[in-house]
Design an enzyme around this catalytic site. Sequence first.
Site, PDB file in Angstrom:
ATOM      1  N   HIS A 140     -17.892  34.263  -4.666  1.00  0.00           N
ATOM      2  CA  HIS A 140     -16.108  33.449  -5.487  1.00  0.00           C
ATOM      3  C   HIS A 140     -15.990  31.957  -5.231  1.00  0.00           C
ATOM      4  CE1 HIS A 140     -15.985  38.284  -4.217  1.00  0.00           C
ATOM      5  NE2 HIS A 140     -17.098  37.878  -5.403  1.00  0.00           N
ATOM      6  N   ASP A 169      -8.945   3.455  -3.383  1.00  0.00           N
ATOM      7  CA  ASP A 169      -9.327   4.912  -2.976  1.00  0.00           C
ATOM      8  C   ASP A 169      -9.069   5.804  -3.311  1.00  0.00           C
ATOM      9  OD1 ASP A 169     -10.954   3.760  -0.843  1.00  0.00           O
ATOM     10  OD2 ASP A 169     -10.827   4.193   0.919  1.00  0.00           O
ATOM     11  N   GLU A 196       0.648  -1.318  -0.102  1.00  0.00           N
ATOM     12  CA  GLU A 196       0.075  -0.413  -0.043  1.00  0.00           C
ATOM     13  C   GLU A 196       1.043   1.577  -0.072  1.00  0.00           C
ATOM     14  OE1 GLU A 196      -4.041  -1.538   2.308  1.00  0.00           O
ATOM     15  OE2 GLU A 196      -2.732  -0.365   3.372  1.00  0.00           O
ATOM     16  N   ASN A 208     -22.043  47.930  -9.458  1.00  0.00           N
ATOM     17  CA  ASN A 208     -21.165  48.726 -10.421  1.00  0.00           C
ATOM     18  C   ASN A 208     -22.265  48.521 -11.591  1.00  0.00           C
ATOM     19  OD1 ASN A 208     -18.778  49.346  -9.052  1.00  0.00           O
ATOM     20  ND2 ASN A 208     -18.425  46.743  -8.588  1.00  0.00           N
ATOM     21  N   ASP A 249     -27.496  29.473 -13.823  1.00  0.00           N
ATOM     22  CA  ASP A 249     -26.885  30.261 -14.200  1.00  0.00           C
ATOM     23  C   ASP A 249     -25.314  30.003 -15.313  1.00  0.00           C
ATOM     24  OD1 ASP A 249     -24.310  31.816 -12.064  1.00  0.00           O
ATOM     25  OD2 ASP A 249     -23.337  29.839 -13.098  1.00  0.00           O
ATOM     26  N   ALA A 261     -25.092  36.392 -16.110  1.00  0.00           N
ATOM     27  CA  ALA A 261     -24.356  36.594 -14.797  1.00  0.00           C
ATOM     28  C   ALA A 261     -24.526  35.287 -13.988  1.00  0.00           C
ATOM     29  CB  ALA A 261     -26.921  37.246 -14.871  1.00  0.00           C
ATOM     30  N   SER A 293     -17.218  42.580  14.103  1.00  0.00           N
ATOM     31  CA  SER A 293     -17.547  42.355  12.828  1.00  0.00           C
ATOM     32  C   SER A 293     -17.814  43.312  11.489  1.00  0.00           C
ATOM     33  CB  SER A 293     -19.551  41.952  13.145  1.00  0.00           C
ATOM     34  OG  SER A 293     -19.416  43.278  13.200  1.00  0.00           O
ATOM     35  N   ARG A 318     -30.594  48.265  -1.103  1.00  0.00           N
ATOM     36  CA  ARG A 318     -29.760  47.888  -2.107  1.00  0.00           C
ATOM     37  C   ARG A 318     -29.309  49.841  -3.002  1.00  0.00           C
ATOM     38  NH1 ARG A 318     -26.848  45.720  -6.118  1.00  0.00           N
ATOM     39  NH2 ARG A 318     -26.854  44.606  -7.587  1.00  0.00           N
TER      40      ARG A 318
END
Length: 1112
Positions: free
Chosen positions: A772, A217, A118, A348, A258, A263, A801, A381
């Site tokens: 991301h 495996d 192994e 943007n 998607d 977009a 925070s 927004r």
Amino acid sequence: MSAKAITEATGKDILNRHLNLHGAGAATCRFATVNDETDWSKLSIDHPWLLTTPLVVKPDQLIKRRGKLGLIGVKKTFDQVKQWIGERLNKDQKIGNAVGKLRNFIIEPFIPHTEAEEMYVCIYSHRSADTILFYHQGGVDIGDVDAKAVKLEVPVDSALSLADVKTTLLKAVTDASTKERIAKFIYALYKTFADLYFTYLEINPLVVTADSLYILDLAAKLDSTADFICRPKWGEIDYPPPFGRDAYPEEAYIADLDAKSGASLKLTILNRNGRIWTMVAGGGASVIYSDTICDLGGASELANYGEYSGAPSEQQTYEYAKTILNLMTSSPKHPDGKVLITGGGIANFTNVAATFQGIITALREFQPKLVEHNVSIFVRRAGPNYQEGLRRMRDFGGTLGIPLHVFGPETHMTAICGMALGKRPIPQVASVEFSTANFLLPGGQQAQADLKAASSDGLSPALRSTTTQSIKLPPISADESDGVAATNNHQQGNSNGSNLNRKFFSNTTKAIVWGMQQRAVQSMLDFDFICRRDEPSVVAMVYPFTGDHKQKYYWGHKEILIPVYKKMSDAIHKHKEVDVMVNFASLRSAYDSTLEVLEFPQIRTVAIIAEGIPENMTRKLIIEANKKGVAIIGPATVGGVKPGCFKIGNTGGMLDNILHSKLYRPGSVAYVSRSGGMSNELNNIISKATDGVIEGIAIGGDRYPGSTFMDHILRYQADPETKLIVLLGEVGGTEEYDVCAALKDSRITKPLVAWCIGTCASMFTSEVQFGHAGSCANSDRETATSKNKALRDAGAYVPESFDTLGELIHHVYSELVKTGRIVPREEVPPPTVPMDYSWARELGLIRKPASFMTSICDERGQELMYAGMPISEVLNKDVGIGGVISLLWFQRCLPSYVCKFFEMCLMVTADHGPAVSGAHNTIVCARAGKDLVSSVVSGLLTIGDRFGGALDGSARQFSEAYDTNLHPMEFVNKMRKEGKLILGIGHRVKSINNPDVRVKIIKEFVMENFPQCPLLKYALEVEKITTNKKPNLILNVDGVIATAFVDMLRNSGSFTSEEAQEYINVGAINSLFVLGRSIGFIGHYMDQKRLKQGLYRHPWDDISYVIPEQYN
């Protein structure tokens, strides 16, 4: 996400097909997969070895350390395997904090071997190289493999040699023959890894026996963004969710949306029965909202993670919102009701009003269910056209019947989370910014300054947190060197070497834009203008799909022309002053177009906007750029901004946000972030907390951005004008630890405020991939919590925070002002820029008479409308061509018999042979080589009273006679006396003895189906009289259609008498012949082309030449 885990079965299938092509010498992996739909009898037929060999069985659901967890059955018979799976199938299993059901299993033959046979092999990719790990002992008890294994680095774009494998990795393998076999296997495995865009490939154990090599495996990840390259080799790949989280059809639906969209649309369901649902715009913002909800104690009730960004259309946003609302209202009701947080940063380039319209449509559709589930909605927004979007949302909220609270950029981005969870009061009236669209309203700047001055600490109310805990700051010492002394150490730890030790942009920077991005270019020019630049920053564009030409743009009030080139080389050679390229190429062509521009030494900075470029390509670009000394910003970025100097593409959003954030002049604070959307939010936060931004860069959300946090932070450290640095990091990767090291060894001496987003990840029971590609922690060290602690320990200013980030920035800035390190900038009002007409009209600021009016069709909404009927309904109701005619010609749905009448008329008028004038003209034109449209039009132009166009005239003549009560005989005599032909009567070939079948069919249909047909009956009485005179003076096709059409208008009950007469007067009846005969003309055109008929010339013997006599 780019690096996605695949099942063991998928990985082995790929290796079966490709590994031995490179000479691996490995045994084929035999396996069978099982789930709750498996037919065991068929399985044993498809895989007969299941009945004849000892078996190994294990779950195949991305579970690590299955052997340690007792989730592997070894040396079992087929019946024992069935029993083993049956005891576990669809049963809950707890692994760590995650609880999930075992649903998928893999069965393989047991390979007899010893522990000595192994071994362990692993390959994984990172920024500058691929690392191969090998250890001569493998299996479940391998222990700390990172400490034990031998490592071999293969630099990006370099080849691996067998010699390197043998000398570096296989020192512990003493048998020469075995070493040779393993070396060939590892060499082939790496070739497969690189060629097929794997990002991770682990085999434990690799069993090396005397006769073969066996992969027992396997765990693997693929770069999913390489699908457009590798799909022929991969096949269809199913990426399973991590263990503990089921795959939902709604997730698959959004993933499909998607994939088909430019977009970004993401959805992960965390808790199907949770009460807190989110619909957040922006990859970075979506993480921060999840962080805040978890910080406020809502982790256990958070139902989903997701984001929509990249300017989705109204329809796409509607589909996304509808999916979330359906999930929210189909789960059990919650005693405390449910909340929907519809948040986002400052966009943007996404049109907020358009996306909000899609959300409003979905909310309207689900209104009864939202009331039933006691849902409260909180909206925050900003961005392009946000004023109109918020107005629409507020107006709609008044009719929804549930609480809907709406806020704009005057409210801190995550404040609505506290409101939704009852941790923060809901303001009754929000303070409104002094702006509209692209302008600060007169006095707005002064009013904002007065508002800020009125605050005791100078801090904008939007940034003041509800907590009363003060933020302790270590003393900031005055440092006269201002970073200059540290420049000697900059090259250490700078990934691009000395090429980044420079200012990227100035007020004379000139750029080339790759791609026909007209809105982005105009945005750059408007920014230049308000920054009082002497000349535009964009001097040329490159677009290979059009010829060289010039494109018109605005420079302030006047129009200018910017050249567009087909070739990059032409643009570069004609514009020697250019040193920046903004690349808007798609993910498929961004790599090649960037490589091309790197060949030109004058280009020093390249911004790559595209998201989804395969990681191998990005890594090669980084290596090539480093060789050429070129800085890369991106990929997957909006770009960056140098206030007062230059901005990349859509960075900063619309001019109203640029003015609000004071980006038209430099401040004292520089920032670097991954997220493009959050960079805009940082512009807003910094402008409220300080004297503004001096430079801001979004390095991009991919795992391997072209430039790193440190590259830019060291630039800021070296810039005497930069006084304060802000870092917005995130979960995943280890770049933030380079910043910690630089703080500790004093390469960074300027105050650094830092926060890493993604702190919520540790609160989820299963792995979540955020918006991301790079925001996924592969170890504890990569978590946002660990990074924030390390940054704080290293000396950075780290808030508790994101909610208090702006407050902390303000306090550090105030200390710098107090110690004299910063002298606040004096406000200078920017020049006004005219608003584009199209944008002003969309905002409802102006009005103008429309050039056209239409009442039959509307293509602006979610789907095409025919006279108010959606095209989907037109198709589903199967109204046919007749129904479409009724909608588009008459603005209403006419009875089915009328639609059938229309279709019959089209069929009988479609053609009448090649000899008639229209068909003849079409044929002559077709044979002269003219195109379809020209040939058909030449035929249509012959239609008139003498050919085909007699329908309207016939309708008028018969209608007037009937309406004035003229007897048919009186009508015939009157027309004879006036010397007029009765239109619709007479045929050159057909007669009373040889009737026209077409007339017979229409006449019988009308008589049988129309409620009344008095005009047709009147025309038939006229026919009796005319045929007594001459047998061919019959009612022809024109006459029967015309009179039946009038009967339809007058007697179907669908038109008033005035409407019916108007349609007769405007010539509507002729339309049926024009439409029908067009079918025939097209047929004749195609027939002539198919028969390849040559130019037609009329024969002389068919022309009578009548020449005047000649006189001498």
